[in-house]
Design a protein around this motif. Structure first.
Motif, short mmCIF file in Angstrom:
data_model
loop_
_atom_site.label_atom_id
_atom_site.label_comp_id
_atom_site.label_asym_id
_atom_site.label_seq_id
_atom_site.Cartn_x
_atom_site.Cartn_y
_atom_site.Cartn_z
N ILE A 2 0.84 -1.20 0.00
CA ILE A 2 0.00 0.00 0.00
C ILE A 2 0.88 1.25 0.00
O ILE A 2 0.68 2.17 -0.79
CB ILE A 2 -0.97 0.01 1.21
CG1 ILE A 2 -1.99 -1.11 1.06
CG2 ILE A 2 -1.67 1.36 1.32
CD1 ILE A 2 -2.87 -1.29 2.28
N SER A 3 1.87 1.28 0.89
CA SER A 3 2.76 2.44 0.95
C SER A 3 3.50 2.63 -0.36
O SER A 3 3.61 3.75 -0.87
CB SER A 3 3.78 2.27 2.08
OG SER A 3 3.12 2.19 3.32
N GLN A 4 4.01 1.54 -0.91
CA GLN A 4 4.74 1.64 -2.17
C GLN A 4 3.84 2.17 -3.27
O GLN A 4 4.25 3.01 -4.07
CB GLN A 4 5.31 0.28 -2.56
CG GLN A 4 6.17 0.32 -3.80
CD GLN A 4 6.84 -1.00 -4.10
OE1 GLN A 4 6.53 -2.02 -3.50
NE2 GLN A 4 7.78 -0.97 -5.02
N HIS A 5 2.59 1.71 -3.30
CA HIS A 5 1.64 2.17 -4.31
C HIS A 5 1.35 3.67 -4.17
O HIS A 5 1.39 4.41 -5.15
CB HIS A 5 0.34 1.37 -4.24
CG HIS A 5 -0.67 1.76 -5.25
ND1 HIS A 5 -0.53 1.53 -6.59
CD2 HIS A 5 -1.85 2.41 -5.10
CE1 HIS A 5 -1.57 2.01 -7.24
NE2 HIS A 5 -2.40 2.55 -6.36
N LEU A 6 1.10 4.12 -2.94
CA LEU A 6 0.81 5.54 -2.71
C LEU A 6 2.01 6.41 -3.07
O LEU A 6 1.87 7.45 -3.71
CB LEU A 6 0.42 5.77 -1.25
CG LEU A 6 -0.94 5.23 -0.84
CD1 LEU A 6 -1.13 5.37 0.67
CD2 LEU A 6 -2.05 5.93 -1.58
N ILE A 7 3.19 5.97 -2.68
CA ILE A 7 4.40 6.75 -2.97
C ILE A 7 4.65 6.80 -4.47
O ILE A 7 5.01 7.84 -5.02
CB ILE A 7 5.60 6.18 -2.19
CG1 ILE A 7 5.39 6.48 -0.69
CG2 ILE A 7 6.92 6.76 -2.68
CD1 ILE A 7 6.33 5.75 0.23
N SER A 8 4.44 5.69 -5.17
CA SER A 8 4.65 5.70 -6.63
C SER A 8 3.61 6.56 -7.32
O SER A 8 3.92 7.20 -8.33
CB SER A 8 4.64 4.27 -7.19
OG SER A 8 3.36 3.69 -7.12
N LEU A 9 2.38 6.63 -6.80
CA LEU A 9 1.37 7.52 -7.38
C LEU A 9 1.80 8.98 -7.29
O LEU A 9 1.43 9.79 -8.14
CB LEU A 9 0.02 7.34 -6.67
CG LEU A 9 -0.77 6.10 -7.02
CD1 LEU A 9 -2.01 6.00 -6.13
CD2 LEU A 9 -1.18 6.10 -8.48
N MET A 10 2.57 9.31 -6.27
CA MET A 10 3.06 10.67 -6.10
C MET A 10 4.40 10.89 -6.79
O MET A 10 5.03 11.92 -6.61
CB MET A 10 3.16 11.01 -4.61
CG MET A 10 1.81 11.05 -3.92
SD MET A 10 1.94 11.54 -2.18
CE MET A 10 2.50 10.03 -1.43
N GLY A 11 4.85 9.92 -7.57
CA GLY A 11 6.09 10.07 -8.31
C GLY A 11 7.34 9.76 -7.50
O GLY A 11 8.43 10.16 -7.88
N GLY A 12 7.18 9.04 -6.40
CA GLY A 12 8.31 8.77 -5.53
C GLY A 12 8.79 7.34 -5.57
O GLY A 12 8.30 6.52 -6.34
N VAL A 13 9.77 7.06 -4.71
CA VAL A 13 10.39 5.74 -4.62
C VAL A 13 10.46 5.35 -3.15
O VAL A 13 10.87 6.15 -2.30
CB VAL A 13 11.82 5.76 -5.22
CG1 VAL A 13 12.48 4.41 -5.06
CG2 VAL A 13 11.78 6.18 -6.67
N LEU A 14 10.08 4.11 -2.83
CA LEU A 14 10.15 3.57 -1.48
C LEU A 14 11.29 2.56 -1.42
O LEU A 14 11.43 1.72 -2.32
CB LEU A 14 8.84 2.89 -1.09
CG LEU A 14 8.80 2.15 0.24
CD1 LEU A 14 8.91 3.13 1.40
CD2 LEU A 14 7.52 1.33 0.35
N LYS A 15 12.11 2.64 -0.37
CA LYS A 15 13.21 1.69 -0.17
C LYS A 15 13.07 1.11 1.24
O LYS A 15 12.65 1.79 2.17
CB LYS A 15 14.56 2.39 -0.31
CG LYS A 15 14.80 2.97 -1.68
CD LYS A 15 16.11 3.75 -1.71
CE LYS A 15 16.26 4.43 -3.07
NZ LYS A 15 17.41 5.32 -3.10
#
Length: 188
Positions: A2-15
């Motif tokens: 869920i976090s990865q999806h939300l962050i990618s929707l905002m143009g970001g990257v989760l590590k």
């Protein structure tokens, strides 16, 4: 996920980094425009260039006036109209490159917005490579707009109610696509 999806929707990257017995360390990067001016009454979106021209379609008079005041505080040239019918007249009258609108801010919930047919008429009336489109809508309306083919989607969709900062950042990103990424660390 869920976090990865939300962050990618905002143009970001989760590590994520994880160590047995030590826990996990999560970081994410999101693109943000850095607002260098502290005084919100001096937010000039033009950054020394010619003033940008914006057309607002909003059927509610108070919201239309509020949007106009906010946009003018960003040093934009603003025309506001109460309906899509008037939008089409305005866009038709501004055919020259010097007269064109740089951005359309559209209330998707207006009574004379008749769905995909009206949207297609708009897309056929403007130069998409020279005019950005921001749609103001409900959460459900945002979902519908994001189902359009990519080349027919608006450049940005904001869910009402919108904040002054959200509008400023959106316009800044569209008018000046170079932006800075910030890193935020979360410990778990």
């Amino acid at each position: 996920p869920i976090s990865q999806h939300l962050i990618s929707l905002m143009g970001g990257v989760l590590k994520a980094e994880s160590s047995v017995g030590m826990g996990s360390h999560f970081t994410f990067e999101l693109p943000f425009q850095i607002i260098e001016q502290d005084d919100p009454d001096e937010w000039d979106i033009g950054e020394g260039r010619r003033p940008y021209s914006v057309l607002v379609v909003e059927d509610h008079p108070l919201m239309r006036n509020s949007l106009q005041d906010t946009l003018e505080s960003f040093s934009l040239i603003v025309t506001s109209v109460p309906s899509w019918d008037i939008l089409f007249k305005e866009v038709g009258e501004k055919e020259g490159d010097e007269d064109r609108y740089d951005c359309l801010i559209l209330d998707m919930e207006s009574e004379d917005m008749y769905g995909i047919e009206t949207w297609q008429t708009l897309l056929n009336s403007i130069y998409r490579d020279r005019t950005c489109i921001i749609c103001l809508t409900s959460p459900m309306g945002k979902e519908e707009l994001l189902t359009l083919p990519v080349d027919e989607r608006p450049d940005a969709v904001l869910v009402k109610p919108i904040s002054r900062l959200e509008l400023y950042q959106t316009l800044g990103f569209l008018f000046h696509p170079t932006h800075h990424a910030g890193t935020v660390d979360l410990e778990v």
